[in-house]
Design an enzyme around this catalytic site. Sequence first.
Site, mmCIF file in Angstrom:
data_model
loop_
_atom_site.group_PDB
_atom_site.id
_atom_site.type_symbol
_atom_site.label_atom_id
_atom_site.label_comp_id
_atom_site.label_asym_id
_atom_site.label_seq_id
_atom_site.Cartn_x
_atom_site.Cartn_y
_atom_site.Cartn_z
ATOM 1 C CE1 TYR A 195 -4.993 -1.950 -2.941
ATOM 2 C CE2 TYR A 195 -6.206 -0.143 -3.951
ATOM 3 C CZ TYR A 195 -5.034 -0.856 -3.789
ATOM 4 O OH TYR A 195 -3.900 -0.462 -4.459
ATOM 5 C CG ASP A 201 -0.335 -5.642 -8.402
ATOM 6 O OD1 ASP A 201 0.543 -5.539 -7.521
ATOM 7 O OD2 ASP A 201 -1.547 -5.675 -8.155
ATOM 8 C CG HIS A 239 -2.112 -0.988 0.963
ATOM 9 N ND1 HIS A 239 -3.367 -0.614 0.557
ATOM 10 C CD2 HIS A 239 -2.144 -2.336 1.068
ATOM 11 C CE1 HIS A 239 -4.128 -1.695 0.434
ATOM 12 N NE2 HIS A 239 -3.416 -2.756 0.736
ATOM 13 C CB THR A 240 4.398 1.919 -0.377
ATOM 14 O OG1 THR A 240 4.694 0.657 -0.995
ATOM 15 C CG2 THR A 240 4.599 1.791 1.124
HETATM 16 C C1 GLA Z 1 -2.877 -4.588 -4.826
HETATM 17 C C2 GLA Z 1 -2.782 -3.443 -5.814
HETATM 18 C C3 GLA Z 1 -1.389 -2.820 -5.834
HETATM 19 C C4 GLA Z 1 -0.918 -2.485 -4.425
HETATM 20 C C5 GLA Z 1 -1.148 -3.662 -3.475
HETATM 21 C C6 GLA Z 1 -0.845 -3.306 -2.043
HETATM 22 O O1 GLA Z 1 -2.069 -5.647 -5.242
HETATM 23 O O2 GLA Z 1 -3.092 -3.898 -7.117
HETATM 24 O O3 GLA Z 1 -1.390 -1.687 -6.662
HETATM 25 O O4 GLA Z 1 -1.557 -1.319 -3.949
HETATM 26 O O5 GLA Z 1 -2.471 -4.157 -3.538
HETATM 27 O O6 GLA Z 1 0.491 -3.070 -1.892
#
Ligand code: GLA
Length: 412
Positions: free
Chosen positions: A238, A186, A43-44
């Site tokens: 989220y 991701d 979540h950075t």
């Molecule tokens: C999901 C989101 C990413 C990221 C992670 C948490 O995978 O797709 O963009 O925010 O959560 O790190």
Amino acid sequence: MSAATTALAALAEAAVAGFGRTFGRPPTSLWSAPGRVNLIGEHTDYNDGFVLPFAIDRHTVMAAAPRGDRRIRVASVFADGPADVVEAAIDDIAPATVDGWSAYPLGVIWAAGRLGADLAAAAGLDLYLVSDIPIGAGLSSSAAIEAVVAIAIDELWGLGFDRSTLARIGRLAENEAVGAPTGIMDQSAVLLGETDSAVLLDCRSLVTQVVPLGLADEQLTIVVTDTRVSHAHATGGYAARRASCEKGAAILGVPSLRDLTVDDLARASAELDDETFRRVRHVVTENDRVLATVERLRDAGPGAIGELLDASHSSMRDDFEISVPELDLAVEVARRVGAVGSRMTGGGFGGASIALIRRSLVEPLRQAQEQAFAASGHRAPEVFEVVPSAGAGRLALPGALPGSLPGEETAR
Ligand code: GLA
């Protein structure tokens, strides 16, 4: 052939066979994109911070062939039963016209146009997707679909984007077509991953650096425990976490939480309500942990990063509150069995944990997880090793080149 190469070759065969069954002709090209595990930095990304993910040896494979009518037909077997086929004219694809799983592949075509691709001359395509990345496990099955479509249309339509732009195209599809307010981690991981390495990504500048992990030299490996508690980022927690981060940054007067350091936390605690403060503290300390992890990997190797992984999990459990009992249990069990470090990975609210552990402890860990989950009345987890692997690429069509292995990568 390694187990990973065998699995990729089997996916390649399945994609080619499924394409033939569905469209009544052979495909003319084959593409793959991996899933990812985030080593640290959770979540950075949407706070303009740092992440350290790696691509894994689980893949989505896509067979493709051009069509003369500027229509896209895309088929997959993501659900049980016969392939689900969705059809759309290239010019009609937009966030409002796509839904369900096809929002991922079709959304990428729309997003490419939004980021400057001239689609006026693009040929239609038949596409067929197969995957061995578990869905909803926090291993980026969705980014793999986005990446496999992005690299394929980039080459087949001669768009000429670099990989970091392809990652932005994938994120735009996810944000606007799917409706999940995720960051860039991701898509970057699955497009930029390299064998035996993680990718350090500065989510503000989008500058990336490949960081060798050196796991094999220390007889270490990464084991995923998929709790099979499914998450979805288009709804719920989220988006709420993202909103809290934006609120914290606004109150503290910074463009994003990236602009704060641990020295700012005293002021943050005075100015923010307790919950927002804890969300902010997670992001600020997590950014520090990512950079510390990179330093330790370079100076002392992977055996030295365990306490950072552990601290990351505690911060997600207590400050960011995105863990669930199954993830906490998986992490606890890994530590009990002797892992160097363990944490949940991905967006949270379900999904998977990772354990950095000696190879000799993989089987004991699997047994301990299965027993602990059964004793707690949880659904049986999936426990498996992952190998840091190369990012998305083109594959040889099985049998296309005499002497080549099906599924062998031929181009990046
Ligand atoms: C999901 C989101 C990413 C990221 C992670 C948490 O995978 O797709 O963009 O925010 O959560 O790190």
